[in-house]
Motif scaffolding. Structure first.
Motif, mmCIF file in Angstrom:
data_model
loop_
_atom_site.group_PDB
_atom_site.id
_atom_site.type_symbol
_atom_site.label_atom_id
_atom_site.label_comp_id
_atom_site.label_asym_id
_atom_site.label_seq_id
_atom_site.Cartn_x
_atom_site.Cartn_y
_atom_site.Cartn_z
ATOM 1 N N ASP A 1 -1.876 10.686 -12.122
ATOM 2 C CA ASP A 1 -2.062 10.933 -10.688
ATOM 3 C C ASP A 1 -3.404 11.605 -10.409
ATOM 4 N N GLU B 1 -8.912 -6.773 5.226
ATOM 5 C CA GLU B 1 -7.511 -7.111 4.947
ATOM 6 C C GLU B 1 -6.611 -5.939 5.316
ATOM 7 N N PRO B 2 -5.400 -6.241 5.776
ATOM 8 C CA PRO B 2 -4.486 -5.131 6.085
ATOM 9 C C PRO B 2 -4.050 -4.404 4.813
ATOM 10 N N VAL B 3 -3.697 -3.158 5.007
ATOM 11 C CA VAL B 3 -3.202 -2.370 3.872
ATOM 12 C C VAL B 3 -1.775 -2.833 3.547
ATOM 13 N N ILE B 4 -1.518 -2.968 2.260
ATOM 14 C CA ILE B 4 -0.187 -3.395 1.826
ATOM 15 C C ILE B 4 0.705 -2.180 1.713
ATOM 16 N N PHE B 5 1.928 -2.335 2.193
ATOM 17 C CA PHE B 5 2.890 -1.270 1.908
ATOM 18 C C PHE B 5 4.238 -1.894 1.594
ATOM 19 N N VAL B 6 4.635 -1.762 0.371
ATOM 20 C CA VAL B 6 5.927 -2.292 -0.058
ATOM 21 C C VAL B 6 6.858 -1.103 -0.257
ATOM 22 N N PRO B 7 8.041 -1.129 0.374
ATOM 23 C CA PRO B 7 8.976 -0.011 0.178
ATOM 24 C C PRO B 7 9.195 0.261 -1.296
ATOM 25 N N ASN B 8 9.152 1.515 -1.623
ATOM 26 C CA ASN B 8 9.176 1.882 -3.039
ATOM 27 C C ASN B 8 10.606 1.950 -3.577
ATOM 28 N N ARG C 1 12.608 -0.620 -9.886
ATOM 29 C CA ARG C 1 13.556 -1.475 -10.598
ATOM 30 C C ARG C 1 14.621 -0.612 -11.263
ATOM 31 N N ARG D 1 0.308 1.053 -7.090
ATOM 32 C CA ARG D 1 -0.489 1.837 -6.154
ATOM 33 C C ARG D 1 -1.023 0.977 -5.013
ATOM 34 N N GLN E 1 0.483 -1.594 -3.891
ATOM 35 C CA GLN E 1 1.660 -1.870 -3.064
ATOM 36 C C GLN E 1 2.045 -0.675 -2.188
ATOM 37 N N GLN E 2 1.501 0.477 -2.533
ATOM 38 C CA GLN E 2 1.743 1.667 -1.714
ATOM 39 C C GLN E 2 0.550 1.967 -0.800
ATOM 40 N N TYR F 1 -4.337 -10.437 -3.758
ATOM 41 C CA TYR F 1 -4.101 -9.226 -2.956
ATOM 42 C C TYR F 1 -3.049 -9.490 -1.885
#
Lengths: 182, 200
Positions: free
Chosen positions: A19, A67-74, A77, B13, B15-16, B59
């Motif tokens: 991190d 490009e838009p920022v990607i956000f995938v719900p975390n 798995r 990261r 994806q966040q 992407y």
């Protein structure tokens, strides 16, 4: 920080430092250039005769800025697997419990109903109805609803095989006498 | 942490919402992707365009990337499909890649194919200069630094194995590899225009 980046590149960076390094990448553009240079060095060492200089990172960086920022719900798995495992385990428990309950009802001549006090009562049945002279009953768990002073039970329901039901009793909500419930 | 795990970390990261993490993936794989595409497309400018398109497609598709395969394997497929679609749209013949075109193990692709150069005269000169500088600096490094980085880069050994071979603590290996890289990078920066005074 560059040393940590070098470790990250080799897959040798301690997890606790990941991190920190990524945070540094975010705020320090110079570090990305070093990342680029280190990868170039790595490529050149591995292919001393066929190394190719090829850099489209800036072009892609420019295009990505639109490009838009990607956000995938975390939902990791691991979390998903844990959820499915728990669901499966719960299903198995329910199935086994149901099966055991059915087995108990089908095979046991004695009906046992849990009482809060675990006391058992014996009810004599009419000798003409069943050859079996006795059944043992244990009362179901009582539900007590208390008055404001919380000393007297507000209501109490007791079901007996005879069909008699107790409670709520009167405006005073008295508990059935011990003799009735036994 | 394996190479695949590093990529997975970077993908997670992105994806966040961290675009910078995608930048790291681009830097890491751009040359490898270019070498792959050069098997299908000969024109260096077109290789650059297709490589760029591949990364942008990747992407955009990253939200659906679940990590079932390695990131590069996934990128490899996008690259091949983009190149083939490009050639078809141009009405040109799709060249076949020597070796295993549909090989799942895209990581080993380069070893399985004959390398075809994708370069303009300028980039060819640049490539030569970079390669010469790296090799020259590598040769001039103290022996312990040179051995450490060669064992890592060419033999692909882990730090632990290198420490065992060189009979030194693992921390020393970390330090030696880093110092070797930094020494070479220092010689490369003027060439790349990324010296401390003049960065990109």
């Amino acid at each position: 920080m560059k040393e940590k980046m070098s470790e990250l590149m080799d897959g040798e960076l301690d997890h606790s430092n990941i991190d920190t390094v990524f945070a540094e990448f975010k705020k320090n553009g110079e570090l990305i250039k070093d990342w680029e240079t280190y990868h170039m060095i790595s490529d050149a060492i591995r292919r001393p005769t066929s190394f190719q200089s090829f850099d489209i990172a800036d072009r892609i960086r420019n295009q990505l800025s639109h490009e838009p920022v990607i956000f995938v719900p975390n939902v990791s798995r691991v979390a998903k697997r844990k959820f499915y495992t728990l669901s499966a385990a719960a299903s198995v428990v329910i199935l086994v419990s149901s099966w055991m309950l059915l087995q108990t009802e089908n095979t046991q001549p004695v009906i046992t109903v849990a009482d809060k006090t675990k006391e058992k009562i014996v009810v004599s049945q009419s000798p003409t109805s069943q050859p079996n002279p006795q059944f043992t009953y244990t009362l179901p768990p009582f539900e007590y609803h208390y008055f404001h002073n919380q000393t007297q039970p507000l209501a109490r329901k007791v079901f007996l095989p005879s069909g008699t039901m107790y409670g709520p009793l009167t405006s005073e909500y008295q508990t059935p006498e011990a003799g009735n419930t036994r | 942490m394996s190479d695949r795990e590093i990529d997975q970390q970077l993908v997670a990261r992105v994806q966040q919402g961290d675009k910078r993490a995608f930048d790291l993936l681009v830097v890491k794989y751009q040359r490898k992707l270019a070498r792959l595409l050069s098997q299908l497309i000969r024109d260096p400018a077109e290789v650059e365009d297709i490589a760029q398109e591949t990364f942008i497609k990747a992407y955009r598709a990253l939200p659906s990337f679940r990590g079932d395969s390695a990131f590069y394997t996934w990128l490899y497929r996008i690259g091949i499909n983009t190149a083939k679609n490009f050639l078809v749209s141009q009405g040109r013949k799709v060249l076949t890649i020597e070796g295993n075109f549909d090989n799942e193990d895209a990581e080993n692709f380069e070893e399985a194919t004959k390398y075809k150069e994708v370069s303009t005269p300028e980039s060819e000169l640049m490539s030569k200069q970079v390669a010469q500088t790296v090799n020259k600096t590598l040769d001039s490094l103290p022996e312990e630094l040179r051995t450490a980085i060669i064992l890592r880069e060419i033999e692909g050994l882990s730090y632990e194995d290198i420490a065992s071979m060189m009979e030194c603590p693992i921390g020393t290996v970390r330090s030696r590899i880093f110092r070797a890289r930094e020494a070479i990078a220092e010689k490369l920066r003027p060439l790349l225009g990324t010296s401390k005074d003049k960065r990109w």
